[in-house]
Design a protein around this motif. Sequence first.
Motif, PDB file in Angstrom:
ATOM      1  N   GLU A 142      77.478   4.876 -69.415  1.00  0.00           N
ATOM      2  CA  GLU A 142      77.974   5.537 -68.199  1.00  0.00           C
ATOM      3  C   GLU A 142      77.144   6.759 -67.807  1.00  0.00           C
ATOM      4  OE1 GLU A 142      79.954   7.924 -65.441  1.00  0.00           O
ATOM      5  OE2 GLU A 142      79.764   8.536 -67.542  1.00  0.00           O
ATOM      6  N   SER A 145      73.391   5.799 -66.870  1.00  0.00           N
ATOM      7  CA  SER A 145      73.256   4.969 -65.672  1.00  0.00           C
ATOM      8  C   SER A 145      73.013   5.804 -64.420  1.00  0.00           C
ATOM      9  CB  SER A 145      74.500   4.099 -65.486  1.00  0.00           C
ATOM     10  OG  SER A 145      75.640   4.897 -65.218  1.00  0.00           O
ATOM     11  N   LYS A 146      73.387   7.069 -64.459  1.00  0.00           N
ATOM     12  CA  LYS A 146      73.183   7.947 -63.304  1.00  0.00           C
ATOM     13  C   LYS A 146      71.713   8.304 -63.098  1.00  0.00           C
ATOM     14  CE  LYS A 146      77.780  10.090 -63.331  1.00  0.00           C
ATOM     15  NZ  LYS A 146      78.391   9.083 -64.190  1.00  0.00           N
ATOM     16  N   GLN A 153      72.056   1.799 -59.491  1.00  0.00           N
ATOM     17  CA  GLN A 153      73.326   2.515 -59.601  1.00  0.00           C
ATOM     18  C   GLN A 153      74.391   1.868 -58.721  1.00  0.00           C
ATOM     19  OE1 GLN A 153      73.214   6.868 -59.537  1.00  0.00           O
ATOM     20  NE2 GLN A 153      70.986   6.798 -59.776  1.00  0.00           N
ATOM     21  N   ARG A 154      74.003   1.452 -57.526  1.00  0.00           N
ATOM     22  CA  ARG A 154      74.956   0.795 -56.628  1.00  0.00           C
ATOM     23  C   ARG A 154      75.412  -0.546 -57.204  1.00  0.00           C
ATOM     24  NH1 ARG A 154      71.804   3.494 -52.607  1.00  0.00           N
ATOM     25  NH2 ARG A 154      70.253   1.827 -52.520  1.00  0.00           N
ATOM     26  N   GLU A 155      74.472  -1.293 -57.781  1.00  0.00           N
ATOM     27  CA  GLU A 155      74.840  -2.581 -58.379  1.00  0.00           C
ATOM     28  C   GLU A 155      75.825  -2.394 -59.527  1.00  0.00           C
ATOM     29  OE1 GLU A 155      70.655  -5.004 -57.479  1.00  0.00           O
ATOM     30  OE2 GLU A 155      71.129  -4.317 -59.502  1.00  0.00           O
ATOM     31  N   LEU A 156      75.583  -1.402 -60.371  1.00  0.00           N
ATOM     32  CA  LEU A 156      76.500  -1.139 -61.483  1.00  0.00           C
ATOM     33  C   LEU A 156      77.884  -0.750 -60.984  1.00  0.00           C
ATOM     34  CD1 LEU A 156      74.336   0.822 -64.088  1.00  0.00           C
ATOM     35  CD2 LEU A 156      75.469  -1.368 -64.447  1.00  0.00           C
ATOM     36  N   SER A 157      77.927   0.106 -59.986  1.00  0.00           N
ATOM     37  CA  SER A 157      79.214   0.574 -59.464  1.00  0.00           C
ATOM     38  C   SER A 157      80.036  -0.564 -58.878  1.00  0.00           C
ATOM     39  CB  SER A 157      78.986   1.648 -58.394  1.00  0.00           C
ATOM     40  OG  SER A 157      78.350   2.776 -58.952  1.00  0.00           O
ATOM     41  N   ALA A 158      79.355  -1.601 -58.378  1.00  0.00           N
ATOM     42  CA  ALA A 158      80.056  -2.724 -57.758  1.00  0.00           C
ATOM     43  C   ALA A 158      80.621  -3.704 -58.782  1.00  0.00           C
ATOM     44  CB  ALA A 158      79.112  -3.461 -56.809  1.00  0.00           C
ATOM     45  N   GLU A 161      84.540  -2.754 -64.336  1.00  0.00           N
ATOM     46  CA  GLU A 161      84.231  -1.746 -65.352  1.00  0.00           C
ATOM     47  C   GLU A 161      83.860  -2.373 -66.690  1.00  0.00           C
ATOM     48  OE1 GLU A 161      86.244   2.276 -67.321  1.00  0.00           O
ATOM     49  OE2 GLU A 161      87.236   1.201 -65.677  1.00  0.00           O
ATOM     50  N   ARG A 164      80.051  -3.334 -67.045  1.00  0.00           N
ATOM     51  CA  ARG A 164      78.990  -2.369 -66.745  1.00  0.00           C
ATOM     52  C   ARG A 164      78.117  -2.040 -67.950  1.00  0.00           C
ATOM     53  NH1 ARG A 164      82.695   1.716 -63.059  1.00  0.00           N
ATOM     54  NH2 ARG A 164      83.123   0.186 -61.403  1.00  0.00           N
TER      55      ARG A 164
END
Length: 232
Positions: A142, A145-146, A153-158, A161, A164
């Motif tokens: 987590e 990943s930032k 980052q956008r792909e992970l957020s989508a 949970e 990820r």
Amino acid sequence: MDQVAKTGRVTPAPLPRSGPALWELVPEVWRPAATELADEVLDTGELRRAAAFRFPEDRATYTAAHVGLRVLLGAYMNRHPGSVVLERRPCPDCGGPHGRPVVPGDEIHFSLSRTRGLVLMAFAQVSVGVDVERLPPASRAEPVSKTLHPEEQRELSALPEQERAEAFGRVWVRKEAFFKGLGTGLARGLERDYLGVLPHGAIQPPGWEISDVTMGTGFLAAVAVQRSETAD
């Protein structure tokens, strides 16, 4: 690789014209041969680094990995493993002395990655990088990943949970393999290249082909190979 662990000898097939030859090594299986061969085939720097490990398991993994690497390089090059000379190219980004490890004259290209319990090596006729890691815990994935490319980052957020951590591990090994092939290491920056986190294949950077490598449960791996038409 482990079928030759008792003798420390191997006769590999010729390198493919395109793509890498991959070798997987289980340190615990290879450990007796590696321990016996270490003083004979490792150089003083490798022996010093092996002795510096605090935990015996890490020392055994390092020793097995580097003995295995030299045994295979010697087999591919028809030399005694202890006579193989290794050096580092300058980093292509900063010029520092921490670039890709090479055999002088580029007779063969190689890459080595190790994690507790597993070693992965790649050999090719062009620049190559490989990485293997244990599946990361969410607590590690987590925050790191930032630092990825904004699109990653956008792909992970989508993603849900629970998916990820594995997706982060997937893009991590892709980037490590690519950076090793380039010779920059992580100093290149995780945000610089968009390789993608999804399981249907990496986004291919110009001049390179990155592939996920199927490993045992709990491990993730990738290999990056320079396309022959763009090789040095």
